[in-house]
Design a protein around this motif. Structure first.
Motif, PDB file in Angstrom:
ATOM      1  N   PRO A 123      47.396  27.803  39.247  1.00 58.21           N
ATOM      2  CA  PRO A 123      46.907  28.363  37.984  1.00 58.21           C
ATOM      3  C   PRO A 123      45.621  27.675  37.539  1.00 58.21           C
ATOM      4  O   PRO A 123      45.273  26.603  38.054  1.00 58.21           O
ATOM      5  CB  PRO A 123      48.049  28.075  37.013  1.00 58.21           C
ATOM      6  N   PRO A 124      44.926  28.236  36.572  1.00 59.68           N
ATOM      7  CA  PRO A 124      43.719  27.590  36.039  1.00 59.68           C
ATOM      8  C   PRO A 124      44.057  26.214  35.469  1.00 59.68           C
ATOM      9  O   PRO A 124      45.172  25.959  35.028  1.00 59.68           O
ATOM     10  CB  PRO A 124      43.256  28.532  34.933  1.00 59.68           C
ATOM     11  N   GLY A 149      35.991  29.615  38.182  1.00 58.23           N
ATOM     12  CA  GLY A 149      35.843  30.929  38.805  1.00 58.23           C
ATOM     13  C   GLY A 149      36.715  31.006  40.039  1.00 58.23           C
ATOM     14  O   GLY A 149      37.370  30.035  40.422  1.00 58.23           O
ATOM     15  N   ASN A 150      36.734  32.165  40.667  1.00 52.73           N
ATOM     16  CA  ASN A 150      37.498  32.391  41.895  1.00 52.73           C
ATOM     17  C   ASN A 150      38.973  32.041  41.687  1.00 52.73           C
ATOM     18  O   ASN A 150      39.604  31.422  42.536  1.00 52.73           O
ATOM     19  CB  ASN A 150      36.892  31.590  43.047  1.00 52.73           C
ATOM     20  N   LEU A 151      39.499  32.436  40.526  1.00 55.32           N
ATOM     21  CA  LEU A 151      40.886  32.138  40.178  1.00 55.32           C
ATOM     22  C   LEU A 151      41.834  33.171  40.804  1.00 55.32           C
ATOM     23  O   LEU A 151      41.475  34.343  40.963  1.00 55.32           O
ATOM     24  CB  LEU A 151      41.070  32.142  38.659  1.00 55.32           C
ATOM     25  N   LYS A 153      44.922  35.733  40.722  1.00 52.67           N
ATOM     26  CA  LYS A 153      45.549  36.559  39.689  1.00 52.67           C
ATOM     27  C   LYS A 153      46.941  35.992  39.424  1.00 52.67           C
ATOM     28  O   LYS A 153      47.599  35.520  40.351  1.00 52.67           O
ATOM     29  CB  LYS A 153      45.655  38.010  40.160  1.00 52.67           C
ATOM     30  N   PRO A 154      47.381  36.011  38.163  1.00 54.60           N
ATOM     31  CA  PRO A 154      48.704  35.450  37.860  1.00 54.60           C
ATOM     32  C   PRO A 154      49.822  36.035  38.727  1.00 54.60           C
ATOM     33  O   PRO A 154      50.713  35.301  39.161  1.00 54.60           O
ATOM     34  CB  PRO A 154      48.904  35.790  36.380  1.00 54.60           C
ATOM     35  N   SER A 155      49.773  37.317  39.007  1.00 57.19           N
ATOM     36  CA  SER A 155      50.831  37.931  39.818  1.00 57.19           C
ATOM     37  C   SER A 155      50.824  37.378  41.243  1.00 57.19           C
ATOM     38  O   SER A 155      51.874  37.293  41.886  1.00 57.19           O
ATOM     39  CB  SER A 155      50.679  39.453  39.846  1.00 57.19           C
ATOM     40  N   ALA A 156      49.659  36.982  41.739  1.00 58.40           N
ATOM     41  CA  ALA A 156      49.580  36.421  43.095  1.00 58.40           C
ATOM     42  C   ALA A 156      50.259  35.050  43.147  1.00 58.40           C
ATOM     43  O   ALA A 156      50.744  34.642  44.196  1.00 58.40           O
ATOM     44  CB  ALA A 156      48.136  36.304  43.530  1.00 58.40           C
ATOM     45  N   LEU A 157      50.287  34.333  42.012  1.00 60.35           N
ATOM     46  CA  LEU A 157      50.890  33.014  41.978  1.00 60.35           C
ATOM     47  C   LEU A 157      52.416  33.067  42.060  1.00 60.35           C
ATOM     48  O   LEU A 157      53.062  32.097  42.438  1.00 60.35           O
ATOM     49  CB  LEU A 157      50.467  32.259  40.714  1.00 60.35           C
ATOM     50  N   SER A 158      53.009  34.217  41.685  1.00 61.69           N
ATOM     51  CA  SER A 158      54.466  34.322  41.706  1.00 61.69           C
ATOM     52  C   SER A 158      54.997  34.708  43.077  1.00 61.69           C
ATOM     53  O   SER A 158      56.193  34.640  43.319  1.00 61.69           O
ATOM     54  CB  SER A 158      54.938  35.333  40.655  1.00 61.69           C
ATOM     55  N   ARG A 159      54.126  35.098  43.939  1.00 59.59           N
ATOM     56  CA  ARG A 159      54.538  35.449  45.302  1.00 59.59           C
ATOM     57  C   ARG A 159      54.644  34.167  46.128  1.00 59.59           C
ATOM     58  O   ARG A 159      53.731  33.366  46.153  1.00 59.59           O
ATOM     59  CB  ARG A 159      53.528  36.394  45.953  1.00 59.59           C
TER      60      ARG A 159
END
Length: 164
Positions: A123-124, A149-151, A153-159
């Motif tokens: 996460p950021p 930058g180049n963060l 997406k929150p949904s990608a972090l849950s995978r």
């Protein structure tokens, strides 16, 4: 530092802090950018600020070099890091450049703004950990601000990791 210089510095920082917040909230910088692209982004944000507008200078000469941007003589040095995560302490390596421009313009302050578009897997970071003040031996104070930058997406972090 004179009161007018402090007010000018705060005017610049208010706009840059807003840009840093928007970068996280709105994913303004979704992938890697060049320093030239980042300069266009920052210049646009600063020019849109009614308290800065046309008083923003671009590529002004100072101390035998050329500043990226400046506002009422306060240099705004821009950098982009695209390989490794940029820590606030990493700003020290660029602070002397910004301080040199400040002295040449008769200022006691400068701004170093770094876009960190390195690869990220989490996460950021907390924005309060990405702003600091470097005081150099010549007495110039350089405000260092890291924009994320180049963060992911929150949904990608849950995978989790991809299963085979």
């Amino acid at each position: 530092m004179m009161q007018s210089e402090l007010l000018d510095l705060l005017t610049v920082l208010a706009t840059l802090f807003n840009l840093a917040g928007s970068a996280v909230q709105d994913a303004l910088f979704p992938d890697k950018r060049s320093e030239a692209q980042f300069q266009l982004d920052v210049r646009g944000a600063l020019r849109r600020s009614p308290s800065i507008g046309i008083e923003l200078d671009e590529h002004a000469n100072a101390g035998g070099g050329i500043t990226d941007l400046s506002f009422r003589g306060i240099p705004i040095e821009l950098k982009v890091e695209s390989l490794t995560l940029f820590a606030l302490a990493d700003g020290r390596r660029f602070a002397s450049q910004a301080a040199s421009y400040a002295v040449a313009r008769g200022k006691k302050t400068a701004v170093l703004c770094v876009l960190d578009c390195s690869p990220k897997n989490g996460p950021p970071r907390d924005p309060s950990q990405l702003v600091g003040l470097e005081t150099l031996e010549n007495g110039v104070q350089v405000c260092v601000l890291v924009i994320q930058g180049n963060l992911q997406k929150p949904s990608a972090l849950s995978r989790g990791p991809v299963r085979q």
